[in-house]
Scaffold this motif. Structure first.
Motif, PDB file in Angstrom:
ATOM      1  N   CYS A 271       1.753   5.212   8.985  1.00 37.71           N
ATOM      2  CA  CYS A 271       0.358   4.835   8.708  1.00 37.71           C
ATOM      3  C   CYS A 271      -0.301   4.215   9.935  1.00 37.71           C
ATOM      4  O   CYS A 271      -1.457   4.528  10.257  1.00 37.71           O
ATOM      5  N   ILE A 272       0.419   3.335  10.626  1.00 31.85           N
ATOM      6  CA  ILE A 272      -0.196   2.729  11.806  1.00 31.85           C
ATOM      7  C   ILE A 272      -0.298   3.756  12.925  1.00 31.85           C
ATOM      8  O   ILE A 272      -1.182   3.664  13.786  1.00 31.85           O
ATOM      9  N   ALA A 273       0.574   4.774  12.913  1.00 30.65           N
ATOM     10  CA  ALA A 273       0.439   5.861  13.884  1.00 30.65           C
ATOM     11  C   ALA A 273      -0.838   6.652  13.620  1.00 30.65           C
ATOM     12  O   ALA A 273      -1.517   7.081  14.566  1.00 30.65           O
ATOM     13  N   ILE A 274      -1.172   6.841  12.353  1.00 33.77           N
ATOM     14  CA  ILE A 274      -2.432   7.518  12.007  1.00 33.77           C
ATOM     15  C   ILE A 274      -3.617   6.711  12.535  1.00 33.77           C
ATOM     16  O   ILE A 274      -4.566   7.255  13.113  1.00 33.77           O
TER      17      ILE A 274
ATOM     18  N   PRO B 236      -2.504   5.148  -4.432  1.00 36.99           N
ATOM     19  CA  PRO B 236      -3.866   4.607  -4.303  1.00 36.99           C
ATOM     20  C   PRO B 236      -3.967   3.412  -3.356  1.00 36.99           C
ATOM     21  O   PRO B 236      -4.933   3.306  -2.584  1.00 36.99           O
ATOM     22  N   GLY B 237      -2.976   2.510  -3.403  1.00 36.81           N
ATOM     23  CA  GLY B 237      -3.016   1.359  -2.509  1.00 36.81           C
ATOM     24  C   GLY B 237      -2.882   1.755  -1.057  1.00 36.81           C
ATOM     25  O   GLY B 237      -3.564   1.195  -0.179  1.00 36.81           O
ATOM     26  N   VAL B 238      -2.013   2.718  -0.755  1.00 33.84           N
ATOM     27  CA  VAL B 238      -1.833   3.181   0.620  1.00 33.84           C
ATOM     28  C   VAL B 238      -3.086   3.897   1.108  1.00 33.84           C
ATOM     29  O   VAL B 238      -3.530   3.711   2.254  1.00 33.84           O
ATOM     30  N   LYS B 239      -3.682   4.714   0.245  1.00 37.04           N
ATOM     31  CA  LYS B 239      -4.909   5.412   0.644  1.00 37.04           C
ATOM     32  C   LYS B 239      -6.041   4.429   0.914  1.00 37.04           C
ATOM     33  O   LYS B 239      -6.809   4.619   1.871  1.00 37.04           O
ATOM     34  N   ARG B 240      -6.126   3.378   0.103  1.00 32.11           N
ATOM     35  CA  ARG B 240      -7.169   2.378   0.326  1.00 32.11           C
ATOM     36  C   ARG B 240      -6.923   1.636   1.646  1.00 32.11           C
ATOM     37  O   ARG B 240      -7.864   1.362   2.408  1.00 32.11           O
ATOM     38  N   ALA B 241      -5.651   1.328   1.938  1.00 28.54           N
ATOM     39  CA  ALA B 241      -5.323   0.657   3.194  1.00 28.54           C
ATOM     40  C   ALA B 241      -5.625   1.561   4.393  1.00 28.54           C
ATOM     41  O   ALA B 241      -6.130   1.091   5.427  1.00 28.54           O
ATOM     42  N   LEU B 242      -5.337   2.856   4.271  1.00 30.80           N
ATOM     43  CA  LEU B 242      -5.660   3.790   5.353  1.00 30.80           C
ATOM     44  C   LEU B 242      -7.167   3.875   5.580  1.00 30.80           C
ATOM     45  O   LEU B 242      -7.627   3.977   6.731  1.00 30.80           O
ATOM     46  N   PHE B 243      -7.921   3.835   4.508  1.00 36.87           N
ATOM     47  CA  PHE B 243      -9.382   3.856   4.639  1.00 36.87           C
ATOM     48  C   PHE B 243      -9.864   2.656   5.451  1.00 36.87           C
ATOM     49  O   PHE B 243     -10.701   2.790   6.352  1.00 36.87           O
ATOM     50  N   VAL B 244      -9.317   1.482   5.146  1.00 40.60           N
ATOM     51  CA  VAL B 244      -9.706   0.272   5.873  1.00 40.60           C
ATOM     52  C   VAL B 244      -9.256   0.352   7.329  1.00 40.60           C
ATOM     53  O   VAL B 244     -10.030   0.073   8.257  1.00 40.60           O
ATOM     54  N   GLY B 245      -7.989   0.739   7.555  1.00 40.58           N
ATOM     55  CA  GLY B 245      -7.460   0.768   8.911  1.00 40.58           C
ATOM     56  C   GLY B 245      -8.142   1.788   9.801  1.00 40.58           C
ATOM     57  O   GLY B 245      -8.547   1.471  10.933  1.00 40.58           O
ATOM     58  N   VAL B 246      -8.286   3.019   9.309  1.00 41.24           N
ATOM     59  CA  VAL B 246      -8.929   4.065  10.104  1.00 41.24           C
ATOM     60  C   VAL B 246     -10.399   3.731  10.343  1.00 41.24           C
ATOM     61  O   VAL B 246     -10.932   3.925  11.449  1.00 41.24           O
TER      62      VAL B 246
ATOM     63  N   LYS C 222      13.701   6.887  -2.027  1.00 39.44           N
ATOM     64  CA  LYS C 222      14.025   8.309  -2.128  1.00 39.44           C
ATOM     65  C   LYS C 222      12.794   9.200  -2.275  1.00 39.44           C
ATOM     66  O   LYS C 222      12.886  10.397  -2.094  1.00 39.44           O
ATOM     67  N   SER C 223      11.656   8.641  -2.648  1.00 35.66           N
ATOM     68  CA  SER C 223      10.472   9.471  -2.827  1.00 35.66           C
ATOM     69  C   SER C 223       9.986   9.972  -1.474  1.00 35.66           C
ATOM     70  O   SER C 223      10.237   9.372  -0.437  1.00 35.66           O
ATOM     71  N   SER C 224       9.260  11.081  -1.483  1.00 35.81           N
ATOM     72  CA  SER C 224       8.813  11.684  -0.233  1.00 35.81           C
ATOM     73  C   SER C 224       7.724  10.835   0.411  1.00 35.81           C
ATOM     74  O   SER C 224       6.988  10.105  -0.256  1.00 35.81           O
ATOM     75  N   ILE C 225       7.642  10.970   1.743  1.00 36.82           N
ATOM     76  CA  ILE C 225       6.632  10.236   2.496  1.00 36.82           C
ATOM     77  C   ILE C 225       5.229  10.630   2.051  1.00 36.82           C
ATOM     78  O   ILE C 225       4.336   9.788   1.886  1.00 36.82           O
ATOM     79  N   TRP C 226       5.036  11.926   1.842  1.00 36.81           N
ATOM     80  CA  TRP C 226       3.693  12.383   1.468  1.00 36.81           C
ATOM     81  C   TRP C 226       3.306  11.878   0.083  1.00 36.81           C
ATOM     82  O   TRP C 226       2.131  11.602  -0.170  1.00 36.81           O
ATOM     83  N   HIS C 227       4.277  11.736  -0.802  1.00 38.62           N
ATOM     84  CA  HIS C 227       3.995  11.151  -2.109  1.00 38.62           C
ATOM     85  C   HIS C 227       3.564   9.695  -1.948  1.00 38.62           C
ATOM     86  O   HIS C 227       2.616   9.230  -2.597  1.00 38.62           O
ATOM     87  N   ASP C 228       4.256   8.962  -1.074  1.00 36.06           N
ATOM     88  CA  ASP C 228       3.904   7.565  -0.842  1.00 36.06           C
ATOM     89  C   ASP C 228       2.520   7.434  -0.202  1.00 36.06           C
ATOM     90  O   ASP C 228       1.767   6.509  -0.503  1.00 36.06           O
ATOM     91  N   LEU C 229       2.198   8.354   0.696  1.00 38.52           N
ATOM     92  CA  LEU C 229       0.894   8.299   1.357  1.00 38.52           C
ATOM     93  C   LEU C 229      -0.255   8.546   0.381  1.00 38.52           C
ATOM     94  O   LEU C 229      -1.394   8.143   0.660  1.00 38.52           O
ATOM     95  N   HIS C 230       0.027   9.189  -0.742  1.00 46.86           N
ATOM     96  CA  HIS C 230      -1.015   9.448  -1.737  1.00 46.86           C
ATOM     97  C   HIS C 230      -1.111   8.351  -2.788  1.00 46.86           C
ATOM     98  O   HIS C 230      -1.902   8.464  -3.727  1.00 46.86           O
TER      99      HIS C 230
END
Length: 745
Positions: free
Chosen positions: A667-670, A518-528, A508-516
């Motif tokens: 995230c993979i779309a980013i 810490p684990g997701v942000k660290r994964a985005l850093f690695v992927g991007v 139920k939490s918002s997507i933007w909340h999930d994207l912030h």
């Protein structure tokens, strides 16, 4: 495994179409510019080639979010339709503008495939062969390029080659892909669970795994819906809960806890090991080491590495944990009554309502031998966990077992792949008023060492001499966290447990909340970061330079002596170049799950650096033309082979593994959008760079980027081979919080 392999092969056909399109336009544009008189209009010629790239970039901006909303399969079906329609438009195109429209539609299909196929394969593949199956898109893409180059080369030998036929013939393989997506590819079980379609998810998993007992993996998929949360790393000595242990009140001994499995009646007794697990010790050591070294080495890398160092080598597809507990896995045998409750979106139970009555055994046999497909993930029948509820250990329910254990008793419904197991424990604490407050903890378990490796620590486990032997106890690292489906309000209301909360309610939490997170942000850093470095590592420049190198090596002269025109020669040279890649990709498929993603990157990138340095030297130092051609050819071949073994497939594989289920698509779309933007930048900056700094300067710049890439991989990219996706994301969450704590200190 055959089900998962066939599904991955079918999905990878989409990448074959991508490679086919890339190669076809390279040959067809030679004839397009003649018909439309584009020799004096290079910008239009470039736009025809780039329109597919533009379409892929545009559709990637929203494809991930829509895939998280509608599902992976509908988007793959849409990609096949776009391929098909685009090819027919190109086959018909009476003018350049209709051709541009066809190329745009084709680019839309390419963008969807590049974004979604890695996600789809990762979400359907077993952890043990996920790397191999996710290398298939690289193999089929290169195979599509080779087949297309051969086709276009053959057409170029005709008296009047037709570029419309070259481009339009894509409708044949796209039609095959369409039928595969419609009639063969199932929806991703992880996406189905995220939408609460549990029975469909169970059927798909049973088909993919080739067995009916998938309750452990179903439990894992449900737990994977959570994002963030506090996670601790602990260590347990675990043994079977024999009859003596069952008679004891574990509350008397606070050092002993009971673990509950996904299968009915499946329990163990565990004792926490003082001092923490080897994994936690090494991760803390890594955090301390990174602080001393200026936070260069990510604690995440140490954390993942400690797991792989402790992974027992007990076979790729067999459970590594609890290997001697065969007698325990036969609980709930064939004589046990079956209660097959339908639990899906259409049968949700609201708060305060009663539960649907469980169907009797006579109802469960309606579908004959296929009745197990309709058994639910959750069952409310009385189990050892619910008995504990009445004994004062809290309200509990259980994941129902899917079927009987495999022959020999070595399998377990708790198994979630890669030697990992999922279990739960009930914990209690007193609040300020003195009342007891309880809650579930979800545990991912992984064996450290081998059975009996810590026998000296097991002397006080229950059962004594009457229990199981020392070899029945194992030492296991544990990731302990809140379960995704925990709800205190529901527990107080119905005394059942977290599993009765509908999975879709956990998201139920918002997507933007999930994207912030810490684990997701660290994964985005690695992927991007990987996507950027891959595109700037020089593959486009080397591809651009290859025909010139082979021409210098005398290949062009040899082909002209055979009566082959220069246009046909360039196509044949490109086909040979692509063909060289295929054996190297096949080797990478084998090594991706043996050596690992990180190891492949760290060992292949230095070869790329050496090849680029040799190309720089060969273009600076004056040497004999034949020597120059030989050295350059060898360098290019080595570059191609080692690129497709490491830096080619690995970024997409890692990006499909490191994000939580609820935001995996976006995230993979980013990451894919980053890939396309960098591709456009590199493609259109290459001619400018060649004029300004020359070929040697361009290759020198690429070599520097490869050096940066190696450092980035060494410091920031963890090893994910053989680990379930949900465990990987849990480790990213733990590692990100360790890194934040290290910075705070």
């Amino acid at each position: 495994m055959s089900g998962a392999v066939l599904v991955a092969v079918a999905a990878a056909v989409g990448n074959l179409l991508q490679g086919w399109d890339n190669a076809t336009i390279a040959g067809a544009v030679l004839y397009i510019k003649k018909e439309f008189n584009l020799e004096s209009n290079p910008s239009m010629e470039g736009l025809i080639v780039a329109m597919s790239l533009i379409g892929a970039t545009l559709i990637t901006t929203w494809s991930g979010g829509v895939a998280d909303w509608l599902g992976r399969r509908p988007m793959l079906i849409l990609s096949s339709i776009l391929y098909f329609v685009g090819s027919l438009v190109m086959l018909w195109s009476p003018n350049v503008y209709v051709l541009l429209l066809g190329r745009l539609l084709d680019g839309f299909g390419v963008g969807l495939v590049v974004t979604l196929v890695p996600i789809y394969i990762s979400e359907t593949a077993p952890p043990e062969i996920r790397g191999l199956l996710n290398t298939l898109p690289q193999f089929t893409g290169s195979g599509g390029m080779f087949l297309s180059y051969c086709m276009v080369f053959g057409m170029s030998l005709m008296p009047s080659p037709s570029w419309r036929l070259m481009l339009g013939v894509l409708f044949v393989p796209s039609l095959v892909f369409f039928f595969l997506t419609i009639f063969f590819l199932p929806e991703s079980p992880r996406w189905l669970v995220s939408k609460g379609r549990m029975l469909e998810a169970k059927r798909v998993l049973q088909r993919l795994r080739g067995r009916e007992d998938v309750s452990g993996e179903m439990a894992l998929l449900v737990e994977g819906l959570g994002i963030g949360g506090e996670t601790t790393i602990e260590e347990y000595i675990i043994g079977p809960a024999d009859e003596v242990a069952d008679d004891l009140d574990l509350a008397v001994d606070k050092d002993q806890i009971k673990l509950y499995g996904a299968e009915e009646g499946l329990t163990w007794v565990a004792r926490p090991v003082k001092g923490g697990s080897t994994v936690s010790i090494l991760s803390r050591h890594g955090s301390t080491l990174s602080k001393r070294q200026g936070s260069l080495i990510d604690p995440l890398v140490t954390l993942f590495g400690s797991v792989h160092e402790k992974m027992p080598d007990t076979g790729s597809m067999r459970s590594a944990l609890f290997p001697h507990f065969g007698s325990m896995f036969s609980v709930g045998g064939g004589n046990q009554p079956r209660n097959d409750e339908e639990w899906d979106e259409e049968n949700l139970v609201g708060d305060g309502e009663g539960y649907p009555s469980d169907r009797g055994e006579e109802d469960s046999d309606v579908d004959g031998g296929d009745n197990e497909l309709h058994s639910p993930l959750i069952s409310r029948q009385t189990t050892s966990m619910e008995k504990d509820m009445h004994a004062g250990h809290g309200p509990l329910s259980t994941f129902r077992h899917g079927s009987q254990v495999q022959e020999g008793g070595t399998g377990s419904s708790m198994g979630i792949g890669g030697g990992w197991q999922v279990a739960w424990k009930w914990t209690e604490r007193e609040d300020e008023s003195g009342e007891k407050e309880g809650g579930f903890k979800r545990i991912y378990l992984h064996q450290e060492g081998f059975p009996g490796s810590r026998r000296g620590s097991i002397v006080s486990l229950p059962g004594g001499g009457n229990g199981a032997g020392e070899s029945d106890f194992v030492q296991a690292a544990a990731l302990v966290s809140q379960p995704a489906l925990y709800s205190k309000d529901l527990l107080r209301e119905h005394t059942v447990g977290p599993a009765m909360v509908h999975p879709s309610e956990a998201a139920k939490s918002s997507i933007w909340h999930d994207l912030h997170d810490p684990g997701v942000k660290r994964a985005l850093f690695v992927g991007v970061g990987l996507q950027i470095l891959q595109q700037f590592s020089g593959i486009n420049g080397v591809l651009y330079y290859t025909p010139q190198i082979l021409e210098q090596a005398g290949v062009g002269i040899l082909l002209s002596n055979l009566g082959i025109s220069s246009a046909s020669s360039s196509l044949l040279i490109s086909a040979l170049t692509t063909f060289v890649m295929l054996p190297a990709i096949a080797v990478a498929m084998r090594l991706m799950d043996l050596s690992g993603r990180r190891t492949l990157l760290l060992t292949t990138i230095p070869i790329l650096i050496a090849s680029l340095i040799v190309l720089v030297i060969s273009n600076i130092v004056h040497m004999n033309s034949i020597v120059h051609a030989v050295i350059s050819t060898i360098s290019v071949v080595l570059y191609f082979c080692f690129f497709v073994m490491g830096f080619g497939p690995t970024p997409n594989i890692l990006c499909s593994e490191i994000f939580p289920t609820r935001v995996r698509g976006i995230c993979i779309a980013i990451c894919a959008l980053t890939f396309w933007i960098c591709d456009i930048i590199v493609t259109y900056s290459l001619p400018v760079l060649l004029k300004s700094i020359g070929l040697a300067g361009v290759f020198g710049m690429y070599a520097i980027v490869c050096c940066i890439s190696w450092v980035f991989v060494y410091l920031k990219v963890p090893e994910t081979k053989g680990m379930p996706l949900e465990v990987i994301t849990e480790f990213f969450s733990v590692g990100a919080r360790q890194a934040e704590a290290a910075k705070a200190d």
